[in-house]
Scaffold this motif. Structure first.
Motif, PDB file in Angstrom:
ATOM      1  N   PRO A   7       0.796  -1.233   0.000  1.00  0.00           N
ATOM      2  CA  PRO A   7       0.000   0.000   0.000  1.00  0.00           C
ATOM      3  C   PRO A   7       0.823   1.276   0.000  1.00  0.00           C
ATOM      4  CG  PRO A   7      -0.112  -1.123   2.125  1.00  0.00           C
ATOM      5  CD  PRO A   7       0.537  -2.072   1.177  1.00  0.00           C
ATOM      6  N   GLY A   8       2.084   1.202   0.429  1.00  0.00           N
ATOM      7  CA  GLY A   8       2.947   2.371   0.394  1.00  0.00           C
ATOM      8  C   GLY A   8       4.010   2.291  -0.678  1.00  0.00           C
ATOM      9  N   GLY A   9       3.863   1.317  -1.600  1.00  0.00           N
ATOM     10  CA  GLY A   9       4.908   1.080  -2.588  1.00  0.00           C
ATOM     11  C   GLY A   9       6.043   0.275  -1.982  1.00  0.00           C
ATOM     12  N   ALA A  10       7.014  -0.101  -2.808  1.00  0.00           N
ATOM     13  CA  ALA A  10       8.123  -0.908  -2.312  1.00  0.00           C
ATOM     14  C   ALA A  10       9.268  -0.880  -3.311  1.00  0.00           C
ATOM     15  CB  ALA A  10       7.671  -2.356  -2.074  1.00  0.00           C
ATOM     16  N   VAL A  11      10.415  -1.381  -2.872  1.00  0.00           N
ATOM     17  CA  VAL A  11      11.571  -1.587  -3.749  1.00  0.00           C
ATOM     18  C   VAL A  11      11.956  -3.051  -3.630  1.00  0.00           C
ATOM     19  CG1 VAL A  11      13.954  -0.959  -4.274  1.00  0.00           C
ATOM     20  CG2 VAL A  11      12.371   0.774  -3.381  1.00  0.00           C
ATOM     21  N   VAL A  12      12.077  -3.739  -4.770  1.00  0.00           N
ATOM     22  CA  VAL A  12      12.422  -5.156  -4.767  1.00  0.00           C
ATOM     23  C   VAL A  12      13.630  -5.395  -5.668  1.00  0.00           C
ATOM     24  CG1 VAL A  12      10.030  -5.839  -4.342  1.00  0.00           C
ATOM     25  CG2 VAL A  12      10.890  -5.749  -6.702  1.00  0.00           C
TER      26      VAL A  12
END
Length: 323
Positions: A86-91
């Motif tokens: 819901p807050g975005g992410a980095v993968v």
């Protein structure tokens, strides 16, 4: 086959998807040796890698905002917000397909993640406290400061933040119509005004999205709703500018991302390039004389938010990634 493309084929099993409506359009010179072809990573509504033939070799099942293919073949992606994130992410996606979450967004959006030469990641978050963080690969925060931009409109706070070779940070702020350069304590060292000179009524049409610091302190900026790409000199004056008047048609429609190639050419993504004409290019390459060198169309109304050119004419791109 270059190493990078071999890696892309290895991880291509992720998802199969259609190649309809793809149009790679090299521009021919005096002979076939002048033909330009590129392979690239596309980030946006859909996320994928395209080889130089126009064939999609890899895809990822999530909308993305930013992305890098590293020399190792690992792919670092900035994910748009979703039910899962819901807050975005980095993968990070390893060459064997293993996915690791490097950062979970804690606010409204994660808008960019820049892998630095030292192995850290520079990340921006939008929300009540817009901020920049630099983390190591274990998620430890090494640098953190608040971004000096407007707060009411989260989505329009910032986009492609990048760490420079001198240890400072270049951050575009859309509704502030400015690109700020910050030190590690969050002080603004200088600012580039991206408004149209002498046109105060159209300020909203010059949102800076991507800013690239290059030779002799110049800064190349994509201004989305202004449909202009501007190269500012060290003093903030316009040294070079590309608009739709310079192109065969109104191809600049929300130019979001750009990349400066080693030969000085500029590749630009026109996010909404297919709204009026689905055959309009999503990616455009021009030289310093503003001549069109290469285009890519995908038949979609909107799509590519940012990208990375990976290969040119069968060779891996040399030098630093300026995007």
């Amino acid at each position: 086959m270059p190493k990078l493309l071999r890696i892309c084929f290895i991880i291509a099993f992720f998802f199969a998807f259609t190649n309809s409506h793809i149009n790679i359009a090299p521009v021919l010179g005096a002979d076939e040796s002048d033909v330009v072809t590129h392979g690239f990573l596309a980030c946006g509504k859909t996320t994928y890698i395209v080889g130089e033939s126009g064939t999609k070799t890899w895809s990822y099942p999530h909308s993305t905002r930013d992305g890098y293919v590293l020399d190792s073949g690992e792919i670092v992606l900035t994910l748009s917000k979703s039910k899962k994130h819901p807050g975005g992410a980095v993968v990070a996606i390893a060459t064997d397909g293993t996915e690791t979450v490097l950062w979970k967004g804690s606010q409204a959006e994660v808008n960019s993640a820049h892998p630095t030469d030292s192995g850290t990641l520079v990340i921006t978050e939008a929300g009540n406290n817009p901020r920049l963080v630099e983390i190591d690969r274990d998620g430890n925060v090494l640098v953190e400061f608040s971004l000096q931009c407007q707060k009411p409109n989260f989505h329009m706070q910032t986009r492609m933040a990048r760490k420079l070779s001198d240890g400072t940070y270049l951050v575009p702020h859309l509704l502030d119509f400015a690109v700020h350069q910050y030190d590690a304590e969050g002080n603004v060292l200088n600012k580039i005004d991206t408004t149209v000179p002498g046109d105060t009524e159209r300020k909203i049409h010059s949102w800076p999205f991507t800013a690239i610091r290059h030779h002799d302190g110049h800064t190349l900026v994509c201004c989305t709703n202004g449909n202009r790409v501007v190269d500012f000199d060290e003093s903030g004056e316009i040294a070079w500018q590309l608009t739709n008047e310079d192109l065969p048609g109104p191809w600049l429609q929300d130019p979001c991302g750009s990349q400066l190639l080693p030969n000085g050419n500029i590749v630009i993504t026109s996010y909404a390039g297919g709204r009026a004409d689905v055959n309009a290019p999503k990616l455009i390459e021009v030289n310093q004389e503003k001549e069109v060198v290469w285009t890519y169309s995908d038949g979609q109304k909107v799509g590519i938010h940012h990208f990375q050119i990976l290969t040119t004419n069968g060779q891996n791109l040399a030098g630093p990634i300026l995007k």
